[in-house]
Design an enzyme around this catalytic site. Structure first.
Site, PDB file in Angstrom:
ATOM      1  CD  GLN A 134      -2.674   1.330   0.290  1.00 36.15           C
ATOM      2  OE1 GLN A 134      -3.961   0.130   0.749  1.00 36.15           O
ATOM      3  NE2 GLN A 134      -3.041   1.593  -0.337  1.00 36.15           N
ATOM      4  CB  CYS A 273      -4.245   2.560   2.307  1.00 38.90           C
ATOM      5  SG  CYS A 273      -5.192   2.377   4.070  1.00 38.90           S
TER       6      CYS A 273
HETATM    7  N1  NVA Z   1      -4.938   0.368   9.293  1.00 38.87           N
HETATM    8  C1  NVA Z   1      -6.128  -0.950   8.365  1.00 38.87           C
HETATM    9  C2  NVA Z   1      -5.514  -0.043   7.217  1.00 38.87           C
HETATM   10  C3  NVA Z   1      -6.415  -0.952   5.745  1.00 38.87           C
HETATM   11  C4  NVA Z   1      -6.378  -0.743   4.744  1.00 38.87           C
HETATM   12  C5  NVA Z   1      -5.899  -1.654   9.421  1.00 38.87           C
HETATM   13  O1  NVA Z   1      -4.781  -2.281   9.465  1.00 38.87           O
HETATM   14  O2  NVA Z   1      -7.154  -2.266   9.173  1.00 38.87           O
HETATM   15  N1   CP Z   2      -6.426  -0.964   1.479  1.00 37.06           N
HETATM   16  C1   CP Z   2      -6.656  -2.224   1.634  1.00 37.06           C
HETATM   17  O1   CP Z   2      -5.179  -2.746   2.123  1.00 37.06           O
HETATM   18  O2   CP Z   2      -7.974  -2.714   1.459  1.00 37.06           O
HETATM   19  P1   CP Z   2      -7.676  -3.521   1.758  1.00 37.06           P
HETATM   20  O3   CP Z   2      -8.280  -4.119   3.496  1.00 37.06           O
HETATM   21  O4   CP Z   2      -9.633  -4.232   1.247  1.00 37.06           O
HETATM   22  O5   CP Z   2      -7.688  -5.248   1.251  1.00 37.06           O
END
Ligand code: NVA
Ligand code: CP
Length: 315
Positions: A134, A273
């Protein structure tokens, strides 16, 4: 064993490799679905996911297909891993069937253990600590937003990226840590804004310092955002964390709203993201206004990850 190329954190790549990836992503994006060097022809790539995913799963699966490979998605809900089979046993079994793996899991140590026993290319598809695919996409998207569609050299990309002021506002989570890692590799200006009492883990900060990394943590989002080229945030509660009301209450004032955008440069870009929690970490109007960038960022996962796969499967 040392010749195996992994992406467990961005520190697995050299600065030069990162710029190769950014340049290659631009080319792969312009080539579209048919682009890529076919490095996965005849190869089976496992996606071992212990957490939910939309973007990471689908963009990696599509990228693997476009590079000639065959993705095999494995959720821990179905694997014996989900019933307690050790990661090191799962890895030693899967290495006999598949040629590479994308792993989304909890502790960073789990993906590292997997890679050690798997002994084949492994890409971290998000852990509690890092989200390297990401963050490489995010810096590519920032570069693209600032550069337009010019066909640049690696040096041009470096000049653009290293001149950026990037401001991350929100929780001290895997995205914040990944920005810290990437800053240490590329040297752009990084400011983090988070509540008093929140901090980057000492291990993450010291690894950055060892590489000459530098970042500031401020507790005032408006001063942090001053003259920013890129503003970014992430959910307040990450996957696997408990919904703590007290934590959300502390983070609430750090919402990216119009006051933050006003403090930044006129041509600031907002990135997220995804998935987003509207009116929690970002105000809905700000999110919708910048949504063309955010959804381009989501698309770019595909192009950047194809470049990442080409890099880890180079040998
Ligand atoms: N910080 C978030 C990012 C998701 C893409 C998580 O770890 O849930
Ligand atoms: N940004 C991201 O990693 O999205 P997902 O959790 O949908 O993979």
């Amino acid at each position: 064993m040392n010749s195996i190329k992994n992406l467990l954190s961005v520190y697995d790549f050299t600065k030069d490799e990162i710029y190769d990836i950014l340049l290659r992503s631009f080319i792969l994006k312009s080539e579209g679905a048919g682009g890529g060097n076919g490095c996965l022809k005849g190869k089976k790539i496992g996606l071992i996911f212990e957490k939910s995913s939309t973007r990471t799963r689908v963009s990696f699966e599509v990228g693997i297909v476009e590079l000639g490979g065959h993705p095999i998605f494995m959720s821990s809900r179905d694997l014996q891993l989900g019933r307690g089979e050790p990661v090191k046993d799962t890895a030693r079994v899967l290495k006999r069937y598949i040629d590479g793996a994308i792993v989304r899991t909890f502790e960073q140590e789990r993906v590292e253990t997997f890679a050690r026993y798997f002994e084949k290319p492994t890409v971290n598809g998000l852990t509690d600590l890092y989200h390297p695919s990401q963050i490489l996409t995010d810096i590519y998207t920032a570069y693209e937003a600032k550069n337009g569609s010019k066909n640049n050299t690696k040096k041009d990309i470096g000049d653009i990226v290293e001149g950026l002021k990037i401001v991350y506002i929100g929780d001290a989570n895997n995205m914040a840590n990944s920005w810290v890692n990437l800053q240490a590799m590329l040297g752009f200006e990084l400011v983090l804004a988070m509540p008093d009492g929140f901090d980057i883990y000492e291990t993450v900060a010291s690894r950055s310092r060892e590489r000459g990394g530098k970042f500031n943590i401020l507790h005032d989002k408006i001063s942090a955002a001053e003259d920013a080229d890129v503003i970014t945030t992430d959910v307040f509660i990450s996957m696997g964390q408990d919904e703590e009301k007290e934590k959300i209450d502390k983070l609430r004032p750090f919402i990216v709203d119009e006051s933050v955008i006003k403090s930044a440069k006129k041509d600031v870009v907002f990135l997220h993201c995804l998935p987003v929690h509207r009116n929690e970490e970002v105000a809905e109007d700000v999110f919708e206004r910048f949504s063309p960038f955010v959804f381009e960022e989501a698309e770019n996962r595909l192009h950047v990850q194809k470049a990442i796969i080409e890099t880890v499967f180079r040998n």
